[in-house]
Structure formats: C-alpha cells, structure tokens
Design an enzyme around this catalytic site. Sequence first.
Site, PDB file in Angstrom:
ATOM      1  N   CYS A  77     -37.825-112.251 -37.401  1.00 44.17           N
ATOM      2  CA  CYS A  77     -39.114-112.037 -36.738  1.00 44.17           C
ATOM      3  C   CYS A  77     -38.943-111.995 -35.223  1.00 44.17           C
ATOM      4  O   CYS A  77     -38.240-112.834 -34.652  1.00 44.17           O
ATOM      5  CB  CYS A  77     -40.087-113.148 -37.115  1.00 44.17           C
ATOM      6  SG  CYS A  77     -41.743-112.901 -36.434  1.00 44.17           S
ATOM      7  N   CYS A  88     -43.323-117.978 -32.074  1.00 42.90           N
ATOM      8  CA  CYS A  88     -44.182-119.090 -32.473  1.00 42.90           C
ATOM      9  C   CYS A  88     -43.354-120.365 -32.632  1.00 42.90           C
ATOM     10  O   CYS A  88     -42.448-120.426 -33.464  1.00 42.90           O
ATOM     11  CB  CYS A  88     -44.895-118.770 -33.774  1.00 42.90           C
ATOM     12  SG  CYS A  88     -45.797-117.185 -33.751  1.00 42.90           S
ATOM     13  N   CYS A 118     -42.448-122.123 -36.071  1.00 45.83           N
ATOM     14  CA  CYS A 118     -41.992-121.301 -37.186  1.00 45.83           C
ATOM     15  C   CYS A 118     -40.473-121.287 -37.330  1.00 45.83           C
ATOM     16  O   CYS A 118     -39.749-121.011 -36.370  1.00 45.83           O
ATOM     17  CB  CYS A 118     -42.507-119.877 -37.003  1.00 45.83           C
ATOM     18  SG  CYS A 118     -42.101-118.795 -38.386  1.00 45.83           S
ATOM     19  N   CYS A 147     -50.080-114.984 -52.902  1.00 47.76           N
ATOM     20  CA  CYS A 147     -50.113-114.691 -51.481  1.00 47.76           C
ATOM     21  C   CYS A 147     -48.811-114.007 -51.094  1.00 47.76           C
ATOM     22  O   CYS A 147     -47.736-114.609 -51.193  1.00 47.76           O
ATOM     23  CB  CYS A 147     -50.295-115.975 -50.682  1.00 47.76           C
ATOM     24  SG  CYS A 147     -51.780-116.890 -51.162  1.00 47.76           S
ATOM     25  N   CYS A 155     -53.594-111.917 -52.058  1.00 46.81           N
ATOM     26  CA  CYS A 155     -53.855-112.075 -50.632  1.00 46.81           C
ATOM     27  C   CYS A 155     -52.618-111.611 -49.877  1.00 46.81           C
ATOM     28  O   CYS A 155     -51.498-111.995 -50.222  1.00 46.81           O
ATOM     29  CB  CYS A 155     -54.156-113.534 -50.301  1.00 46.81           C
ATOM     30  SG  CYS A 155     -54.453-113.855 -48.542  1.00 46.81           S
ATOM     31  N   CYS A 214     -59.067-115.163 -44.906  1.00 43.77           N
ATOM     32  CA  CYS A 214     -58.444-116.474 -45.064  1.00 43.77           C
ATOM     33  C   CYS A 214     -57.820-116.819 -43.714  1.00 43.77           C
ATOM     34  O   CYS A 214     -56.969-116.084 -43.217  1.00 43.77           O
ATOM     35  CB  CYS A 214     -57.379-116.408 -46.163  1.00 43.77           C
ATOM     36  SG  CYS A 214     -56.337-117.870 -46.311  1.00 43.77           S
ATOM     37  N   ARG A 258     -57.953-125.454 -48.296  1.00 43.03           N
ATOM     38  CA  ARG A 258     -56.665-125.477 -48.988  1.00 43.03           C
ATOM     39  C   ARG A 258     -55.688-126.387 -48.253  1.00 43.03           C
ATOM     40  O   ARG A 258     -55.492-126.246 -47.045  1.00 43.03           O
ATOM     41  CB  ARG A 258     -56.087-124.065 -49.067  1.00 43.03           C
ATOM     42  CG  ARG A 258     -54.780-123.954 -49.838  1.00 43.03           C
ATOM     43  CD  ARG A 258     -54.290-122.507 -49.874  1.00 43.03           C
ATOM     44  NE  ARG A 258     -55.358-121.636 -50.329  1.00 43.03           N
ATOM     45  CZ  ARG A 258     -55.605-120.430 -49.822  1.00 43.03           C
ATOM     46  NH1 ARG A 258     -54.868-119.956 -48.838  1.00 43.03           N
ATOM     47  NH2 ARG A 258     -56.595-119.706 -50.292  1.00 43.03           N
TER      48      ARG A 258
END
Length: 409
Positions: free
Chosen positions: A65, A69, A72, A109, A142, A202, A272
């Site tokens: 990636c 962040c 992460c 997901c 999702c 979401c 959740r």
Amino acid sequence: MDLLNTLVDKGLRRELPTREEALAVLATSDDDLLDVVAAAGKVRRHWFGRRVKLNYLVNLKSGLCPEDCSYCSQRLGSKAEILKYTWLKPDEASQAAAAGLAGGAKRVCLVASGRGPTDRDVDRVSDTIKAIKDQNEDVEVCACLGLLSDGQAERLREAGADAYNHNLNTSESTYGDITTTHTYADRVDTVQKAHAAGLSACSGLIAGMGESDEDLVDVVYSLRALDPDSVPVNFLIPFEGTPLAKEWNLTPQRCLRILAMVRFVCPDVEVRIAGGREVHLRTMQPLALNLANSIFLGDYLTSEGQAGKADLEMIADAGFEVEGAGEVTLPEHRATAAVGGCGPHEGAGCGSGAEAGCGSHAEAGCGSHAGGGVCGTAATSATPAAQEARPDLVAVRRRGAGTDLAPNA
C-alpha cells in the site's frame, strides 16, 4: 444513576445525547461499569434483540500500500512481517468466503489494500462479487477498497455489492497526525459517494491511538451525521514494525465504555466489534455483546483472531443467538427508509444528523484504549503507560486467503 436513565430514554427515542453526556460515559469509574453496560444493553436489545450478526473478512490484496496510515500493518514503510500478495482470483476469493459463510457469517467483507481502486480493480471485485453470489444467493457483500472515484460506487452496486466500508478512524482535528497521504475530507467524500450510489454505508473508528475522550466523541458524532447503517469499532492492534507499535493505551474497561458511548450516540445502527477485540477486551468479550450486535468471525486481514468455534460458543454462552441469513439486521424504520435496501435514511434518528453539531482500520476493513473520573463529569480517563510491542497478543495471520492453509472460521 440519572445520567444513565437519561441516556436510555434518549436511546429508545433515537434522540442524540449531548456531548457532555457522551463524555460522561467515557469518564465513568470502573465501579459504575456494569451499570453503564446494563444501561446501554437496554438500548441494544430494544433495537436488535439478542441477535449477533456475523461478518467474515476476505483480504483480496495484502500489503503493497502507498498510504502512510500509522495504525496499519500494510502501510508504506511498514516493517511488520505480514503476508504480502496481489489480487486473489475470483474463485480463490469465493472459496475463502465460503469458509466464513459455512461458519454462520451472513456478510462477506471484501477488502483490498491501497489508496483506492482503479477501474480495472473495480472489474476484478465485480467478478469476485458475482462468483460469491453465484454460490450463495442470500449473502451480503461489503466492499472496502479505499477512496472511490466518481462512478465507482455505482459500478459496485450494479455488480451486486450491498455495502461499502470506509472508516473515518479518528477525529477531523487529529486526522493529520495519523495519516498524511490523504485527508479526513477524502474519507467523508467516499462515504457520501457510497450513500449516493444506494450502497449501505459502513463507517467506523479506531480507538487506542492516543486520542482524547473529546476526539472519540467528535468522531462518533461525525459518524452519526454521516448516517452509516453500520459502525465498526476497532481497537488498535499495535503491530510491531508500525509507528504505533507501543500504543498500548486500552484496558477492557475502557473498551466497554467506548462501545457503550457509541451505542448511546448511534442507538439504532449495527455497532460492530471489529479489529482488536481479542487483544484488548480479552476475557471481557462476552460482556461486550450487550453493547454491540455484530462481530467479525475468525481472523482479520493481517492478524489472527479468536477461533471461529470459540466465537460461536461465546455467543451462545452469553445468552445471545447468531442472526440468521433470512433475518433483517436493521430496525424496520431504517430498513424501510433505505433505497433498494440501503442508502440514505432521512429522519432515521441515528444519523439524520441535523443536530449532530460536530465538526480503515487495516485489521477490520469493513468493518479496525482505568479508573476515569466521577460519573457525570467529562474528565479524560486515565490510561496505562505505553508498553513495548506484544507479539504474544498480536499474532500475524499465516492461514486462509493468500496461503495454502485452511482459514479460521
């Protein structure tokens, strides 16, 4: 306790608490914790009964990636020794999803690392959605692919996606301290694009990154204003090899207070428990089911979770039941207000948002910190001192998607 009675009454009416009331929940003492859980539990049971919705993550593309962040394990520059692989083929993703569905999950997901999908990536995910739905007609899907460009949400909806996840993660005022390669406004824009396309939105948060009580309340009020159907609450998984590896700021009691505050502010949405529940709630996980009505089954994106069988036993032992595929998760007023089963909810209460007034986690994509003051005050709760990395509590995923080993479901 007058505060809790007031919050229960407001939750049953879908009325927004004041910021002072939300802060007071976070500032309650450990002596009052069970009273807080019992009060928020009344609101949870009013809207969702004793049902627990199971969700299952499939990491379509791991690592690699370009975003920075701090939380992460897949970030640019991460030294975390996670699995790294490029896009799973549709049949591989469908096979991975089947394990979670066999374990009782009703939503899959599909998550991919990266800033956002290219049009070719949307084609890949569309093929994957079709492959999964061809085998499981009633499954909810999702997608969580990062920042969306114009038209991509509509294409995912046409391909059969039911929902789109994109978390706000933290407050707008502190977002730049966590991520510099995109903005808080970029995230808000993507949630709005999902809504506009008729996808069920979401969007949630990550707790435990060193934020204040005020930051937590800010992001939850912002989420209410955005009106997602589901709010995943992640607890930071401090991966060794990431900038936040030493941020061990959460206790089980703190996690329960955060979940209770979210339930009071968003009483009628799917709350959740997402990434980090095993790491931070530990033996208190069953108590958290009185606050949240949804969890992930099995492993997360790059870390291992509790065994799927243990999840099911926990739900049963705590007196709850797994939500069936034929049951509607959302209360009737939200489900019927949706466009095509999802989308904007005018006047839905938790997120109609006019009164909100308030300015993805790698481990739970779709979804990923004692004794705090006197009840009724807005003092910031004390947190433990930062610790060294805890590889004994954070196990890197080595099974399931992207490997030759069976998944945990």
